[in-house]
Scaffold this motif. Sequence first.
Motif, mmCIF file in Angstrom:
data_model
loop_
_atom_site.group_PDB
_atom_site.id
_atom_site.type_symbol
_atom_site.label_atom_id
_atom_site.label_comp_id
_atom_site.label_asym_id
_atom_site.label_seq_id
_atom_site.Cartn_x
_atom_site.Cartn_y
_atom_site.Cartn_z
ATOM 1 N N LYS A 290 -61.092 19.815 -42.558
ATOM 2 C CA LYS A 290 -60.031 20.777 -42.842
ATOM 3 C C LYS A 290 -60.572 22.203 -42.886
ATOM 4 C CE LYS A 290 -55.714 21.664 -43.926
ATOM 5 N NZ LYS A 290 -54.624 21.371 -42.968
ATOM 6 N N MET A 291 -61.720 22.389 -43.477
ATOM 7 C CA MET A 291 -62.320 23.722 -43.566
ATOM 8 C C MET A 291 -62.728 24.246 -42.203
ATOM 9 S SD MET A 291 -64.723 23.373 -46.940
ATOM 10 C CE MET A 291 -64.056 22.825 -48.515
ATOM 11 N N LEU A 292 -63.175 23.329 -41.349
ATOM 12 C CA LEU A 292 -63.660 23.745 -40.036
ATOM 13 C C LEU A 292 -62.533 23.833 -39.022
ATOM 14 C CD1 LEU A 292 -66.490 24.458 -39.008
ATOM 15 C CD2 LEU A 292 -66.611 22.193 -37.996
ATOM 16 N N GLU A 293 -61.317 23.512 -39.416
ATOM 17 C CA GLU A 293 -60.184 23.486 -38.507
ATOM 18 C C GLU A 293 -60.059 24.829 -37.791
ATOM 19 O OE1 GLU A 293 -56.257 23.125 -40.300
ATOM 20 O OE2 GLU A 293 -55.914 21.437 -38.960
ATOM 21 N N GLY A 294 -59.962 24.768 -36.467
ATOM 22 C CA GLY A 294 -59.820 25.993 -35.684
ATOM 23 C C GLY A 294 -61.136 26.573 -35.215
ATOM 24 N N ASN A 295 -62.269 26.172 -35.845
ATOM 25 C CA ASN A 295 -63.566 26.641 -35.384
ATOM 26 C C ASN A 295 -64.030 25.783 -34.218
ATOM 27 O OD1 ASN A 295 -64.901 28.921 -36.542
ATOM 28 N ND2 ASN A 295 -64.814 27.883 -38.524
ATOM 29 N N ALA A 309 -67.560 23.953 -45.090
ATOM 30 C CA ALA A 309 -67.557 22.706 -44.336
ATOM 31 C C ALA A 309 -68.931 22.062 -44.348
ATOM 32 C CB ALA A 309 -67.112 22.968 -42.900
ATOM 33 N N LEU A 310 -69.967 22.871 -44.233
ATOM 34 C CA LEU A 310 -71.326 22.336 -44.243
ATOM 35 C C LEU A 310 -71.613 21.623 -45.562
ATOM 36 C CD1 LEU A 310 -74.010 22.158 -42.683
ATOM 37 C CD2 LEU A 310 -74.687 24.307 -43.791
ATOM 38 N N ALA A 311 -71.183 22.213 -46.660
ATOM 39 C CA ALA A 311 -71.387 21.577 -47.962
ATOM 40 C C ALA A 311 -70.620 20.257 -48.046
ATOM 41 C CB ALA A 311 -70.939 22.533 -49.072
ATOM 42 N N ALA A 312 -69.398 20.220 -47.513
ATOM 43 C CA ALA A 312 -68.591 18.996 -47.560
ATOM 44 C C ALA A 312 -69.221 17.893 -46.715
ATOM 45 C CB ALA A 312 -67.176 19.294 -47.083
ATOM 46 N N TYR A 313 -69.685 18.229 -45.509
ATOM 47 C CA TYR A 313 -70.332 17.224 -44.662
ATOM 48 C C TYR A 313 -71.617 16.711 -45.307
ATOM 49 C CZ TYR A 313 -67.213 18.604 -40.837
ATOM 50 O OH TYR A 313 -66.116 18.850 -40.053
ATOM 51 N N ASN A 314 -72.370 17.615 -45.906
ATOM 52 C CA ASN A 314 -73.605 17.186 -46.572
ATOM 53 C C ASN A 314 -73.304 16.244 -47.736
ATOM 54 O OD1 ASN A 314 -75.424 18.503 -44.905
ATOM 55 N ND2 ASN A 314 -75.393 20.394 -46.100
#
Length: 596
Positions: A290-295, A309-314
């Motif tokens: 969701k945070m990376l949406e559109g990137n 997003a990086l923190a969430a994936y980690n």
Amino acid sequence: MDRSHLMVADRPFLLPVVIDDTSDQDEKVPDRFRDVQWTRLPGGQSAGAFVERVRRLLTGSLALEQNFAPAPPPAGLARAARAPASSSMGLALGTGAGVLAAGIAGFLYLNSRAPAPTAGTAAPSVATVSAAFSPPAHSVAVLPFVNMSGNPKDEYFTDGLAEELLNSLATSPGLQVAARTSSFSFKGSKADIVEIAHKLNVGTVLEGSVRKDAGHVRITAQLINAVTGFHLWSHTYDRDLKDVLKLQTDIATEVSHALEAKLLGESGGARNLGGTENANAFDAYLRGEKMLEGNFSEAGYSDPDSQGALAAYNEAIRLDPHFANAYVGNARVLDLIAGAGVGGNIRRTAEEARAAADKAIEIAPTLGIAHAELAWILGHGLLDFRAATAAMERAVALSPGDARVLSMSAILLAYVGKAEESIAQAKRSVVLDPLNRSSHIALGTAYFSAHLYHEAVDAYNRALTINPDDFHIAGRIGYAYDALGDYANAIRTCSTKQINYIIDVCLALAYDGTHRRADSDAQIAKFMARDGDSGSYQYAEIYAQRGDIPRALTWLDTAERVGDTGLHFMRVDPFVDPLRTEPRFRAIERKLNFPN
């Protein structure tokens, strides 16, 4: 479809019909209504007229065409899009054996939109009715599921579940699945199913709703024939939240069987390739998505969103070290950070991205998007295009129907000078994901790299139509105008308050082309003060176009030293053409390991 599949055998056929202004989200709507076909009154006619029409139909006053094939219903007859719910008011229509359910609704549609045929006038043929819309066989769009929980914070979960379902379906070689960005663009829209299907060119549409509480989730999914407007399949799942991860596979399998498409694996069932069985890891992954949406690597960079997003994936990886899709997300963010030159060490960040992509492939060797991400990092970040091309070929072979993979492949092919293949794959991506700016950006880049600048402007403009505020796209249009020598339009397009290296180069070239050297110098000075050596490749472009070959080569040397990702474009970049005969240019080009 076999006519017999539409028969109602010796039992009542319930057709709920909305006859008032009841909202689709009304809590009074019975849950059972969410499992059956429903419709609104066509053409705004009154309930009385509608009931009378049905009464005449059932008593034989109106005759059904013996060989009738249902036509696409209009907006008034089609199910309401965006909500798989119904209405608190309806009509129960009893029918005897041998009555076609689709024939009833199709008849009502035709008779509400057109006068009855006069004597000697033939009824519309099946060919005439269906000629206007002929989507590909086994094509499907997955719409964003409706969040019925009443908590906006659950929106990412609802969207993520639909997205994971879409990705599961996309692994099937027998299905053509509309890509996520295009299908999700209708979120919150009042458009009906038929309109959406026409815009996405699909024959079926999957929609649904999610009700989530602390420990329980109810998911309703239904597959709709977009040509007839009728259900092919529907089901409601009531599960403990810990079981929700299995739902996407269950639904994907049933939908695929409904479409009679062959799925991956000898068992015919869908596979949750690259997924997780850890609910908390899945939750963190959805937050990252969701945070990376559109990137997208060719469509822009937002540092706060990317860092979040990086923190969430980690977190997802920490909770499940075997969650391949989380590693793909991690790699994508790191590649964005490297490409933007954030953090001061481009190559180190690109190597971290590569390690994440490698880990995803180790866990899920047949996950196409993982191979595509690796290919992108090898080319765009680490500047090894021979290895990148091989990895991308593997990605396309594994996921030929994934618009993300095709867009990335098209751009990589453009960089290495394979113009025809690049344009073909970009066009395919546009077909699969027509409402995604990234698909059109990929096509624009393919055209630009082939020196088809007018076509590039058209493709980029279509991307800009989808997202008018994206100044990255405006800069690309300006680039194309610069390449055409149309400096007035380049200045007009790139005169924005936004700051970006593409805008800087566009204006520096255009000002110089219109003999405004002082303005061009000022633009370069602002660019250098802000970006330093991370803009070295772009400085080389500007000075090459000015004819200042020594200074251009000096900046090209710097670009090689710092690993400037702009070097990925040098094989096909028209702005460095004045340098191509220079030995130093040729030496750097050889180091990039472009395929022959």
